[in-house]
Design an enzyme around this catalytic site. Structure first.
Site, PDB file in Angstrom:
ATOM      1  N   GLY B  58       0.792  -1.225   0.000  1.00 32.94           N
ATOM      2  CA  GLY B  58       0.000   0.000   0.000  1.00 32.94           C
ATOM      3  C   GLY B  58       0.820   1.268   0.000  1.00 32.94           C
ATOM      4  O   GLY B  58       1.788   1.387  -0.738  1.00 32.94           O
ATOM      5  N   SER B  59       0.419   2.176   0.863  1.00 35.75           N
ATOM      6  CA  SER B  59       0.886   3.551   0.764  1.00 35.75           C
ATOM      7  C   SER B  59       2.387   3.730   0.927  1.00 35.75           C
ATOM      8  O   SER B  59       3.019   3.117   1.785  1.00 35.75           O
ATOM      9  CB  SER B  59       0.188   4.398   1.813  1.00 35.75           C
ATOM     10  OG  SER B  59       0.719   5.702   1.787  1.00 35.75           O
ATOM     11  N   SER B  60       2.919   4.651   0.125  1.00 31.73           N
ATOM     12  CA  SER B  60       4.320   5.052   0.244  1.00 31.73           C
ATOM     13  C   SER B  60       4.574   5.805   1.545  1.00 31.73           C
ATOM     14  O   SER B  60       5.708   5.903   1.995  1.00 31.73           O
ATOM     15  CB  SER B  60       4.689   5.939  -0.943  1.00 31.73           C
ATOM     16  OG  SER B  60       3.842   7.078  -0.986  1.00 31.73           O
TER      17      SER B  60
END
Lengths: 384, 87
Positions: B58-60
């Site tokens: 998922g998110s960076s």
């Protein structure tokens, strides 16, 4: 990794502490991802901007490094926590606002373009095919690799920041030729953007670095963005290749049953108190379509609409902003649904949205209920 | 193949998960507690554990969550995963 003499010297700290830290991040990342060298990049896109996500630790880090650090290549920026034009309409405390402005100031000091957008691929010119970039923001990395013919790793906030400061990024697998070992076959009929978001979320869970995807019809921007946003949320995967792939690829169907599973995981309620549109932020095409669909209609509850500032400015000139406001929309630029501090479980029980990416973060981070519907259904149910 | 990305020596209790972790939004950046009810570590804290999990996803911005839990002294002692992650 094979490093040049200059890179070795930077890694030893001979170009200062910050550049040393940047090289340590890039080399560790490169070693982990089987990169044999660093490659020059032309554009970095950074995440880690919203104070709600990076907190005091992030704010302090950026404030400290911005005293000396300057970006070496064109660098753009993800959304922050609010739109300064209307932040007074929301119940945000002074501490949040001042910390957020400090973060903005740190990035600007480092020479970053304050674009505050998660759709850099839609508001900036795309460089020529095959250009190496370093995009954090998962939906943007996937969009860049799959639809814009650019090459990027699925960068982390820190690897993208390090890449911006050094102008290089590890030559990891996504930058090279790749042949996915999985093909997802889209079987759901008459898909809308919500279907594509769920398809992306499903693909992210099973894909590794890239996946083949077959059975897609022509997709509009809303649908492609939904698919990239969905995949970025659930996985490590950062590229769609379109087609059946090699014959020895494992074929996996995405049909009604698989779609229902994603829906059941993220949809927690049948009714929202407010509506959010824009995760990823809406581009001008989507705003134009939305204004068209809302002709003569008005929302019966609050509807927050997120877009980049440049899109808001264009929309205002064309007259879309006035039309959306007449229909009851709250127009917000520079920020996004994801981890928005403007939506709190203190005053909202549940949110209606067409975004799988938004749904995941609203549910897990904001802690509110989520009601998933495609835009067409939202307009039918929630406007008169 | 075994790879050491950040070296060190610690001793602690293993907390093992079969699910990947999206650090942004599902790990509390002050306490290290997992908030995703679909996760097998739901309501557990990763603080001071030897966290063994398949991969980050998922998110960076999960990178900042890891940085935050470290700053807030709620980080795992060590993290071991199967698949590379850019965090």
């Amino acid at each position: 990794m094979n490093l040049t003499k200059e890179e070795e010297s930077a890694l030893k700290g001979e170009q200062g502490e910050i550049i040393q830290m940047a090289y340590r991040i890039l080399v560790a990342t490169g070693e982990a991802t089987d990169a044999e060298k660093l490659v020059p990049i032309e554009w970095a896109h950074l995440s880690g901007v919203n104070y709600n996500t990076i907190g005091d630790a992030g704010e302090e880090l950026l404030s400290s490094i911005s005293k000396d650090a300057r970006v070496k290549v064109k660098t753009t920026l993800n959304p922050m926590g609010f739109d300064i034009d209307n932040v007074k309409n929301y119940d945000l405390d002074e501490n949040f606002i001042s910390k957020q402005l400090s973060i903005r100031n740190s990035y600007e000091t480092m020479g970053v373009i304050p674009s505050f957008s998660c759709i850099p691929y839609e508001i900036f010119d795309i460089p020529k095919d095959g250009t190496q970039v370093a995009f954090a923001e998962s939906n943007a990395a996937i969009h860049a690799n799959s639809f814009d013919n650019l090459k990027t790793n699925k960068e982390s906030a820190f690897s993208a920041l390090a890449s911006a400061l050094v102008g290089k990024s590890p030559n990891s697998s996504l930058r090279k030729e790749d042949s996915p070992n999985i093909t997802i076959r889209m079987k759901v009929k008459n898909p809308n953007e919500l279907t594509y978001g769920m398809l992306g979320f499903f693909a992210g869970k099973i894909g590794d670095t890239s996946v083949n995807i077959s059975g897609l019809d022509a997709m509009d921007k809303r649908q492609t963005k939904a698919m990239c946003g969905g995949m970025g949320t659930s996985g490590t995967c950062a590229k769609f290749l379109f087609g059946e792939g090699d014959s020895d690829c494992e074929k996996i169907d995405f049909d009604e049953k698989e779609m229902q599973n994603v829906h059941d995981e993220l949809n927690t309620t049948e009714k929202g108190d407010i509506i959010t549109l824009g995760s990823p932020q809406l581009g001008l095409d989507e705003i134009s379509q939305l204004a068209g669909k809302l002709k003569g209609r008005s929302f019966q509850k609050r509807c927050m609409v997120f877009m980049p500032r440049t899109v808001k400015e264009q929309s205002t000139k064309i007259g879309y902003t006035a039309e959306l406001e007449r229909a009851g929309c709250e127009i917000l630029s520079d920020c996004c649904t994801c981890l928005s501090p403007l939506i709190s479980k203190d005053n909202v029980d549940a949110v209606t949205t067409n975004s799988i990416k938004g749904a995941f973060y609203l549910k897990n981070s904001n802690g509110v209920g989520v009601n998933l519907k495609p835009l067409s259904q939202i307009i039918e149910d929630e406007t008169r | 193949m075994k790879k050491i990305l950040v070296s060190g020596k610690v001793e602690g209790v293993v907390l093992k998960s079969d699910n990947p972790i999206n650090f942004l939004g599902t790990v509390d950046k002050k306490t290290g507690i997992i908030s995703d009810e679909n996760h097998d570590l739901y309501k557990k804290s990763i603080k001071d554990t030897v966290l063994v999990f398949p991969s980050g996803v998922g998110s960076s911005v999960g990178a900042y969550t890891i940085y935050s839990i470290k700053s807030n002294e709620s980080a795992p002692l060590a993290m071991i995963c199967k698949k590379w992650i850019l965090l």
